[in-house]
Design a protein around this motif. Structure first.
Motif, PDB file in Angstrom:
ATOM      1  N   GLY A 259       0.821  -1.198   0.000  1.00  0.00           N
ATOM      2  CA  GLY A 259       0.000   0.000   0.000  1.00  0.00           C
ATOM      3  C   GLY A 259       0.855   1.249   0.000  1.00  0.00           C
ATOM      4  N   PRO A 260       0.261   2.436   0.150  1.00  0.00           N
ATOM      5  CA  PRO A 260      -1.167   2.692   0.312  1.00  0.00           C
ATOM      6  C   PRO A 260      -2.010   2.450  -0.927  1.00  0.00           C
ATOM      7  N   GLN A 261      -1.406   2.395  -2.089  1.00  0.00           N
ATOM      8  CA  GLN A 261      -2.210   2.091  -3.246  1.00  0.00           C
ATOM      9  C   GLN A 261      -2.084   0.600  -3.503  1.00  0.00           C
ATOM     10  N   HIS A 262      -3.125  -0.114  -3.181  1.00  0.00           N
ATOM     11  CA  HIS A 262      -3.075  -1.567  -3.273  1.00  0.00           C
ATOM     12  C   HIS A 262      -4.492  -2.019  -3.490  1.00  0.00           C
ATOM     13  N   PRO A 263      -4.715  -2.993  -4.349  1.00  0.00           N
ATOM     14  CA  PRO A 263      -6.115  -3.361  -4.604  1.00  0.00           C
ATOM     15  C   PRO A 263      -6.777  -4.064  -3.439  1.00  0.00           C
ATOM     16  N   SER A 264      -5.977  -4.604  -2.529  1.00  0.00           N
ATOM     17  CA  SER A 264      -6.592  -5.443  -1.506  1.00  0.00           C
ATOM     18  C   SER A 264      -6.505  -4.922  -0.101  1.00  0.00           C
ATOM     19  N   THR A 265      -6.042  -3.716   0.087  1.00  0.00           N
ATOM     20  CA  THR A 265      -5.975  -3.265   1.466  1.00  0.00           C
ATOM     21  C   THR A 265      -7.168  -2.421   1.851  1.00  0.00           C
ATOM     22  N   HIS A 266      -8.293  -2.573   1.192  1.00  0.00           N
ATOM     23  CA  HIS A 266      -9.506  -1.956   1.713  1.00  0.00           C
ATOM     24  C   HIS A 266      -9.375  -0.449   1.848  1.00  0.00           C
ATOM     25  N   GLY A 267      -8.754   0.191   0.913  1.00  0.00           N
ATOM     26  CA  GLY A 267      -8.583   1.631   1.035  1.00  0.00           C
ATOM     27  C   GLY A 267      -7.113   1.982   1.185  1.00  0.00           C
ATOM     28  N   VAL A 268      -6.851   3.219   1.564  1.00  0.00           N
ATOM     29  CA  VAL A 268      -5.458   3.669   1.579  1.00  0.00           C
ATOM     30  C   VAL A 268      -4.821   3.331   2.916  1.00  0.00           C
ATOM     31  N   LEU A 269      -4.597   2.057   3.114  1.00  0.00           N
ATOM     32  CA  LEU A 269      -3.918   1.582   4.304  1.00  0.00           C
ATOM     33  C   LEU A 269      -2.547   1.104   3.884  1.00  0.00           C
ATOM     34  N   ARG A 270      -1.538   1.450   4.680  1.00  0.00           N
ATOM     35  CA  ARG A 270      -0.202   1.003   4.340  1.00  0.00           C
ATOM     36  C   ARG A 270       0.262   0.048   5.418  1.00  0.00           C
ATOM     37  N   LEU A 271       0.718  -1.116   5.012  1.00  0.00           N
ATOM     38  CA  LEU A 271       1.226  -2.106   5.952  1.00  0.00           C
ATOM     39  C   LEU A 271       2.693  -2.316   5.657  1.00  0.00           C
ATOM     40  N   VAL A 272       3.523  -2.140   6.669  1.00  0.00           N
ATOM     41  CA  VAL A 272       4.937  -2.423   6.497  1.00  0.00           C
ATOM     42  C   VAL A 272       5.175  -3.804   7.079  1.00  0.00           C
ATOM     43  N   LEU A 273       5.424  -4.751   6.198  1.00  0.00           N
ATOM     44  CA  LEU A 273       5.548  -6.141   6.618  1.00  0.00           C
ATOM     45  C   LEU A 273       7.000  -6.551   6.612  1.00  0.00           C
ATOM     46  N   GLU A 274       7.394  -7.243   7.641  1.00  0.00           N
ATOM     47  CA  GLU A 274       8.715  -7.852   7.627  1.00  0.00           C
ATOM     48  C   GLU A 274       8.495  -9.333   7.380  1.00  0.00           C
ATOM     49  N   LEU A 275       9.006  -9.814   6.275  1.00  0.00           N
ATOM     50  CA  LEU A 275       8.671 -11.163   5.846  1.00  0.00           C
ATOM     51  C   LEU A 275       9.865 -12.083   5.934  1.00  0.00           C
ATOM     52  N   GLU A 276       9.587 -13.289   6.273  1.00  0.00           N
ATOM     53  CA  GLU A 276      10.571 -14.355   6.244  1.00  0.00           C
ATOM     54  C   GLU A 276      10.014 -15.351   5.246  1.00  0.00           C
ATOM     55  N   GLY A 277      10.384 -15.220   4.001  1.00  0.00           N
ATOM     56  CA  GLY A 277       9.734 -16.051   2.996  1.00  0.00           C
ATOM     57  C   GLY A 277       8.298 -15.607   2.843  1.00  0.00           C
ATOM     58  N   GLU A 278       7.366 -16.480   3.123  1.00  0.00           N
ATOM     59  CA  GLU A 278       5.957 -16.103   3.055  1.00  0.00           C
ATOM     60  C   GLU A 278       5.384 -15.782   4.426  1.00  0.00           C
ATOM     61  N   TYR A 279       6.167 -15.954   5.481  1.00  0.00           N
ATOM     62  CA  TYR A 279       5.627 -15.759   6.820  1.00  0.00           C
ATOM     63  C   TYR A 279       5.901 -14.342   7.287  1.00  0.00           C
ATOM     64  N   VAL A 280       4.945 -13.791   7.971  1.00  0.00           N
ATOM     65  CA  VAL A 280       5.045 -12.418   8.431  1.00  0.00           C
ATOM     66  C   VAL A 280       5.676 -12.427   9.818  1.00  0.00           C
ATOM     67  N   ILE A 281       6.786 -11.703   9.953  1.00  0.00           N
ATOM     68  CA  ILE A 281       7.409 -11.599  11.264  1.00  0.00           C
ATOM     69  C   ILE A 281       6.799 -10.448  12.036  1.00  0.00           C
ATOM     70  N   SER A 282       6.696  -9.312  11.386  1.00  0.00           N
ATOM     71  CA  SER A 282       6.059  -8.194  12.063  1.00  0.00           C
ATOM     72  C   SER A 282       5.286  -7.382  11.046  1.00  0.00           C
ATOM     73  N   CYS A 283       4.267  -6.729  11.549  1.00  0.00           N
ATOM     74  CA  CYS A 283       3.396  -5.951  10.674  1.00  0.00           C
ATOM     75  C   CYS A 283       3.123  -4.635  11.363  1.00  0.00           C
ATOM     76  N   ARG A 284       3.409  -3.537  10.702  1.00  0.00           N
ATOM     77  CA  ARG A 284       3.079  -2.241  11.286  1.00  0.00           C
ATOM     78  C   ARG A 284       2.177  -1.480  10.339  1.00  0.00           C
ATOM     79  N   PRO A 285       0.955  -1.221  10.746  1.00  0.00           N
ATOM     80  CA  PRO A 285       0.094  -0.419   9.867  1.00  0.00           C
ATOM     81  C   PRO A 285       0.463   1.054   9.966  1.00  0.00           C
ATOM     82  N   VAL A 286       0.454   1.725   8.850  1.00  0.00           N
ATOM     83  CA  VAL A 286       0.665   3.171   8.805  1.00  0.00           C
ATOM     84  C   VAL A 286      -0.613   3.778   8.247  1.00  0.00           C
ATOM     85  N   VAL A 287      -1.210   4.660   9.002  1.00  0.00           N
ATOM     86  CA  VAL A 287      -2.464   5.255   8.560  1.00  0.00           C
ATOM     87  C   VAL A 287      -2.262   6.750   8.398  1.00  0.00           C
TER      88      VAL A 287
END
Lengths: 166, 172, 436
Positions: free
Chosen positions: C42-70
């Motif tokens: 995001g914030p421009q993303h077809p699947s985040t239900h609007g202008v939501l930004r998620l900063v994901l820390e990924l380990e392969g496909e698994y999410v280690i941490s997720c911080r939403p930015v609004v």
């Protein structure tokens, strides 16, 4: 509605100045006793306000204290609400953070910081949440302008609403 | 239309040369028109729905007011594959740089429809939080007023954009 | 962020009893290395239900941490209301949560009415409940449609919006607008229900249950839908309460808390309806709860239609009531002819009163009030402060989506990236509500 009289009785055991307005119970505390007050409201079994609905603030520039931070608590068992009000002086708008007691206060306090500049001590991550990170100023204070532009309407420039002198 | 003289010859162009010239000019114009027709028939919008207007944009794309009639039902998520950006909703100060970056990522030719009053001029929110008109950061082709505009209004704006594309008819 | 990633720094997610992705923390990820990738969604993303930004820390496909930015839709609605009159505030707040505008208006008007110490007439209250419940159905339909789209059930998008068109055309007939109506005003409503609205609502009530059955046929036993949603995004009810989450998320975790039943407003205690709850607290449970809520809303709408009695829809107090009698004319909704004749020719006092109330607005006694309603997303609260003037001094919106979004990191850490989309969709955030 809810039994405000019964609630006020129990509140006055600890907060003798609790008052009622329009069917709501209000409690005013100083910032030093804020965390104790919140803890008491949460843990006391006859009160059990375990849900924090809202943290907000109002700016009264003509009053001292200037910033009034309010906490709205909800007790799901007794179906009560109470408002806890804390007054902060204009030159020192700091208040202890309630995140340790109510994790939901995380973003709510960040929002109050963003809009009013009230610093919540002990907050794990106090930065702006709604406005851009490098924004200067605290827009919801009364001395901050609305910040609009003049608009051209039907042959004249109409100033933004805060400059129209209404 | 001045006829290009064949260099190195001082004589009048023959009829044959004139015919060639005319045919080449017409062919290019017709080609430009054909390209414009193809562009407008399947203009793919990028998803840039922000607020209430985005819901109306989705309703326009849904079954009742169907955008697929004009080949526009696929809202491309990636701006690299889109050629129309419908800025639907209020653009806040934080979103402005993002909007500009998405616009820059779109390949030419690209068009912008500013949907709703908030995108066109800032709307009812004349304050610190919004960019007062998205045309301050991207060039806008069509402004669709309304708060939010009805799906029919958005469709009218899209059809006027199609007319504009046909009128402009350029190859680049 | 710096420093090596230590396992004991991981947040613990949910309880093992909730199973599924919630029980998997990154410790259990097979073949895990110390390399993580930080991805921005995001914030421009077809699947985040609007202008939501998620900063994901990924380990392969698994999410280690997720911080939403609004904050990408921050409009300054709260500041804007301080420069307009009390009645004009309705048009601002209605655009906060744009998928359920009637709830915004209702909560704001109830708060101002409490400050004034008045109550709207009974017919106005019944129509308010009617419109709000239909708005709840419309909002849940948009939720179903967009969640289906994001999880891949694209036909659900078309069905959801098809039914929503039925509701929107009824709204248009009653209020004049499809969205952001500004119809519920301080003291009552802007206008009465027009001719033919009740018949159309009855027709809608006849058609809708079959359509809801269609959605259930499509989705509930669908193996793909179940695989995407069962066991995804589980959070224990204690964590939800600590995070301040309300609404269908809380009810899908087993806590039967609904403000319409627990702290009723607008006469809700007199209506007969159930509050659906489930216990699994995963995305599938939230889906079932919302579909069932649509059915219960239909019940309430039926009861509203039965108890509609003729009467006024605005209070009588001339210092508060919106002075005009509105009616639909050739160019839309405006003052009715008799009213214009009354103020222009018959009564000077009425003209002065009209002028004062429309330009200067009403005066509301000083004080502060917190009014909460049960919006489709949870507890929507309005904290309204007045200093005795004709403008709000402070309006704060306690947005359910804002508070519910805080639970997303808890739902998502340790899960797959695809589960992030399902979890965010099940929270049903409306970014206008989050950012105001």
């Amino acid at each position: 509605m809810s039994d405000v009289a019964g609630l006020l009785e129990r509140l006055r055991a600890r907060f003798p100045d609790a008052y009622e307005y329009r069917g709501e119970a209000n409690v005013v505390v100083d910032r030093e006793e804020l965390l104790d007050a919140l803890r008491h409201l949460r843990d006391e079994p006859s009160l059990s306000f375990r849900f924090l609905s809202d943290v907000s603030a109002t700016d009264w520039p003509d009053l001292d204290p200037r910033f009034w931070v309010v906490y709205h608590l909800l007790s799901m068992e007794h179906r009560w609400r109470v408002r806890v009000r804390v007054g902060l002086p204009a030159d020192d708008p700091r208040v202890p953070s309630a995140v340790a007691l109510f994790p939901t206060a995380d973003w709510l306090e960040r929002e109050v910081f963003d809009f009013f500049g009230v610093v919540f001590e002990g907050h794990p991550d106090l930065r702006r949440i709604e406005l851009p990170e490098d924004w200067e100023g605290y827009p919801l204070r009364k001395d901050a302008p609305l910040g609009g532009v003049n608009t051209w309407y039907k042959g004249a420039f109409v100033p933004p609403p805060d400059q129209r002198g209404l | 239309m001045p006829v290009q003289r064949v260099p190195g010859s001082a004589r009048e162009p023959t009829e044959r040369e004139l015919e060639e010239e005319v045919r080449r000019g017409v062919l290019l114009t017709t080609l430009a028109k054909a390209v414009a027709w193809a562009r407008k028939q399947s203009m793919w919008p990028a998803t840039f729905g922000l607020a209430c207007c985005a819901i109306e944009m989705m309703a326009t794309g849904a079954a009742h007011y169907d955008l697929a009639r004009w080949g526009m039902e696929i809202f491309r998520a990636s701006p690299r594959q889109a050629d129309l950006m419908i800025v639907a909703g209020r653009v806040s100060q934080k979103m402005g740089p993002v909007l500009r970056r998405i616009y820059d990522q779109m390949p030419e030719p690209k068009w912008v429809i500013s949907m709703g009053v908030c995108a066109s001029t800032g709307g009812m929110f004349n304050n610190y939080g919004l960019i007062q008109g998205v045309d301050t950061i991207v060039p806008v082709d069509i402004y669709v007023p309304g708060c939010p505009p009805r799906p029919e209004m958005l469709m009218y704006g899209i059809l006027r954009l199609h007319e504009k594309v046909m009128r402009e008819a350029r190859l680049r | 962020m710096g420093g090596p990633f230590r396992e004991r720094d991981l947040p613990q997610v949910g309880g093992e009893s909730f199973g599924g992705a919630a029980g998997t923390t990154a410790q259990a990820v097979p073949g895990r290395t110390e390399e993580t990738m930080i991805i921005n969604m995001g914030p421009q993303h077809p699947s985040t239900h609007g202008v939501l930004r998620l900063v994901l820390e990924l380990e392969g496909e698994y999410v280690i941490s997720c911080r939403p930015v609004v904050g990408y839709l921050h409009t300054g609605i709260e500041k804007n209301t301080e420069y307009r009159t009390w009645q004009q505030g309705v048009t601002f707040v209605t655009r906060a949560d744009y998928l359920s505008p009637f709830f915004n208006e209702l909560a704001y008007c109830l708060a101002v009415e409490r400050l004034l110490g008045i109550e709207a007439p009974p017919r106005a209250q019944v129509i308010r409940v009617l419109l709000c419940e239909m708005n709840r159905i419309a909002s849940h339909l948009v939720w179903l449609a967009t969640t289906g789209l994001e999880l891949g059930a694209i036909s659900m998008m078309l069905y959801g919006f098809r039914e929503r068109e039925l509701i929107l055309s009824i709204f248009e007939q009653v209020t004049g607008l499809r969205m952001n109506h500004a119809f519920i005003r301080v003291g009552g409503l802007a206008m009465d229900l027009p001719e033919g609205a009740e018949d159309r609502i009855r027709e809608f009530l006849r058609v809708m249950p079959g359509r809801i059955a269609e959605y259930e046929d499509l989705l509930t036993d669908n193996p793909v839908w179940r695989q995407r949603t069962v066991g995804v995004g589980c959070v224990s009810p204690d964590d939800l309460l600590a995070l301040g989450v309300t609404g269908p998320l809380l009810r899908a975790a087993g806590v039967p808390w609904d403000l319409r039943k627990a702290m009723p407003y607008c006469g809700y205690e007199t209506y007969d309806f159930d509050v659906p709850t489930r216990t699994e607290s995963d995305c599938f449970a939230r889906y079932v709860v919302r579909v069932e809520e649509m059915r219960q809303s239909l019940r309430i709408v039926e009861q509203c239609l039965e108890r509609l009695e003729p009467g006024p829809v605005m209070v009588e107090d001339p210092k508060v009531r919106w002075p005009a009698q509105l009616s639909v004319g050739p160019d839309g909704i405006g003052n009715s002819e008799e009213y214009v004749r009354h103020i222009m020719e018959e009564s000077m006092e009425a003209l002065i009163n009209h002028f004062k109330i429309v330009t200067q607005g009403i005066r509301v006694p000083a004080g502060e009030v917190y009014q909460a309603v049960e919006s489709p997303r949870g507890e929507l609260g309005y904290y309204v402060v007045s200093n005795g003037g004709n403008r709000p001094y402070r309006v704060h919106i306690r947005a359910p989506s804002f508070v519910n979004l805080q639970s997303v990191p808890k739902m998502v850490e340790g899960a797959l990236v695809a589960d992030v989309i399902a979890a965010v969709a099940s929270v049903d955030p409306v970014m206008g509500d989050v950012d105001r």
